[in-house]
Design a protein around this motif. Structure first.
Motif, PDB file in Angstrom:
ATOM      1  N   GLU A   2      11.203 -12.513   6.280  1.00  0.00           N
ATOM      2  CA  GLU A   2      12.155 -13.523   6.745  1.00  0.00           C
ATOM      3  C   GLU A   2      13.386 -13.579   5.844  1.00  0.00           C
ATOM      4  OE1 GLU A   2       9.989 -17.139   6.907  1.00  0.00           O
ATOM      5  OE2 GLU A   2       8.785 -16.557   8.652  1.00  0.00           O
ATOM      6  N   ALA A   3      13.176 -13.454   4.522  1.00  0.00           N
ATOM      7  CA  ALA A   3      14.312 -13.475   3.593  1.00  0.00           C
ATOM      8  C   ALA A   3      15.214 -12.266   3.809  1.00  0.00           C
ATOM      9  CB  ALA A   3      13.803 -13.505   2.151  1.00  0.00           C
ATOM     10  N   VAL A   4      14.608 -11.101   4.006  1.00  0.00           N
ATOM     11  CA  VAL A   4      15.408  -9.892   4.247  1.00  0.00           C
ATOM     12  C   VAL A   4      16.187 -10.013   5.545  1.00  0.00           C
ATOM     13  CG1 VAL A   4      15.254  -7.433   4.750  1.00  0.00           C
ATOM     14  CG2 VAL A   4      13.934  -8.384   2.861  1.00  0.00           C
ATOM     15  N   GLN A   5      15.552 -10.526   6.577  1.00  0.00           N
ATOM     16  CA  GLN A   5      16.236 -10.694   7.863  1.00  0.00           C
ATOM     17  C   GLN A   5      17.383 -11.693   7.745  1.00  0.00           C
ATOM     18  OE1 GLN A   5      15.913  -8.872  10.449  1.00  0.00           O
ATOM     19  NE2 GLN A   5      17.293 -10.012  11.792  1.00  0.00           N
ATOM     20  N   SER A   6      17.163 -12.788   7.022  1.00  0.00           N
ATOM     21  CA  SER A   6      18.227 -13.776   6.823  1.00  0.00           C
ATOM     22  C   SER A   6      19.394 -13.159   6.063  1.00  0.00           C
ATOM     23  CB  SER A   6      17.686 -14.981   6.056  1.00  0.00           C
ATOM     24  OG  SER A   6      16.657 -15.618   6.775  1.00  0.00           O
ATOM     25  N   ALA A   7      19.085 -12.361   5.044  1.00  0.00           N
ATOM     26  CA  ALA A   7      20.149 -11.699   4.280  1.00  0.00           C
ATOM     27  C   ALA A   7      20.928 -10.729   5.157  1.00  0.00           C
ATOM     28  CB  ALA A   7      19.546 -10.969   3.080  1.00  0.00           C
ATOM     29  N   ARG A   8      20.250 -10.016   6.026  1.00  0.00           N
ATOM     30  CA  ARG A   8      20.943  -9.081   6.924  1.00  0.00           C
ATOM     31  C   ARG A   8      21.886  -9.814   7.866  1.00  0.00           C
ATOM     32  NH1 ARG A   8      15.935  -5.070   8.673  1.00  0.00           N
ATOM     33  NH2 ARG A   8      15.858  -3.854   6.721  1.00  0.00           N
ATOM     34  N   VAL A   9      21.428 -10.937   8.393  1.00  0.00           N
ATOM     35  CA  VAL A   9      22.284 -11.715   9.302  1.00  0.00           C
ATOM     36  C   VAL A   9      23.517 -12.217   8.561  1.00  0.00           C
ATOM     37  CG1 VAL A   9      22.407 -13.836  10.658  1.00  0.00           C
ATOM     38  CG2 VAL A   9      20.393 -12.367  10.834  1.00  0.00           C
ATOM     39  N   ALA A  10      23.311 -12.771   7.352  1.00  0.00           N
ATOM     40  CA  ALA A  10      24.439 -13.293   6.574  1.00  0.00           C
ATOM     41  C   ALA A  10      25.425 -12.183   6.227  1.00  0.00           C
ATOM     42  CB  ALA A  10      23.922 -13.967   5.307  1.00  0.00           C
TER      43      ALA A  10
END
Length: 203
Positions: A51-59
């Motif tokens: 989830e953290a990696v996905q959030s970072a990718r979106v940002a």
């Protein structure tokens, strides 16, 4: 004369055999429980990291798309990047204009003021990355518009700016209002748009 005993040998488990069997069964059950618990813990850890990696990718995708279409904010303030700290957390902020915007209301164009900044939630103590967007043309390019939370759980945000030769921690001067000769900041990175922006995001 020899006499034979008619009693058959008794069959069953002795007390020692029962104790050993119970001990082995207990060891097997404990081992199975530990393996199952470790599997669940690993799954939770992997899911949270995913989830953290996905959030970072979106940002990163949002910031990159806006920066690829970057445009000067105004005649006086073109592009502003400030190096700042919130306690022990590196929390740089960035202000510029972009053409990466889809008009939503009548009278709007694809020009939009954009700000990226880190803000702390005083109740939880956690930091979040926010984006401000203002599609209206006004005399206050660093304020107005609406804010939206991009990602929570941010541990730090750093922007660096490249002029073709040197990387800078800051860019532009929001207080100069075009009077760059009177600014106390260093001159090379006061005017114009940077050649590149390097983003470091900790989540």
């Amino acid at each position: 004369m020899k006499t034979r005993s008619l009693r058959r040998p008794s069959s069953g488990f002795t007390l020692i055999e029962l104790v050993i069997s119970a001990s082995l069964m207990a060891i097997l059950l404990v081992g199975a429980y530990l393996c199952l618990s470790a599997g669940f813990s690993s799954q939770r850890l992997i899911e949270s990291r995913g989830e953290a990696v996905q959030s970072a990718r979106v940002a990163m995708a949002l910031m990159s798309a806006d920066l690829r279409c970057a445009f000067p904010l105004s005649k006086d303030i073109e592009f502003v990047g400030m190096d700042r700290m919130l306690g022990d957390v590196e929390a740089d902020n960035l202000d510029f204009a972009t053409h990466h915007y889809t008009p939503r209301r009548a009278g709007e164009g694809d020009f939009c003021e954009v700000s990226y900044f880190v803000n702390e939630d005083h109740e939880s103590g956690k930091f979040s990355l926010w984006r401000r967007r203002d599609p209206k043309l006004d005399n206050e390019p660093l304020s107005g518009g609406h804010r939206e939370e991009i990602v929570s759980g941010v541990r730090g945000l750093r922007f660096e700016y490249y002029d073709g030769i040197v990387w800078y921690d800051e860019w532009g001067d929001p207080g100069s209002r075009g009077k760059k000769d009177n600014s106390i900041k260093e001159k090379p990175n006061l005017a114009g748009m940077p050649e590149a922006v390097r983003i470091t995001l900790w989540i």
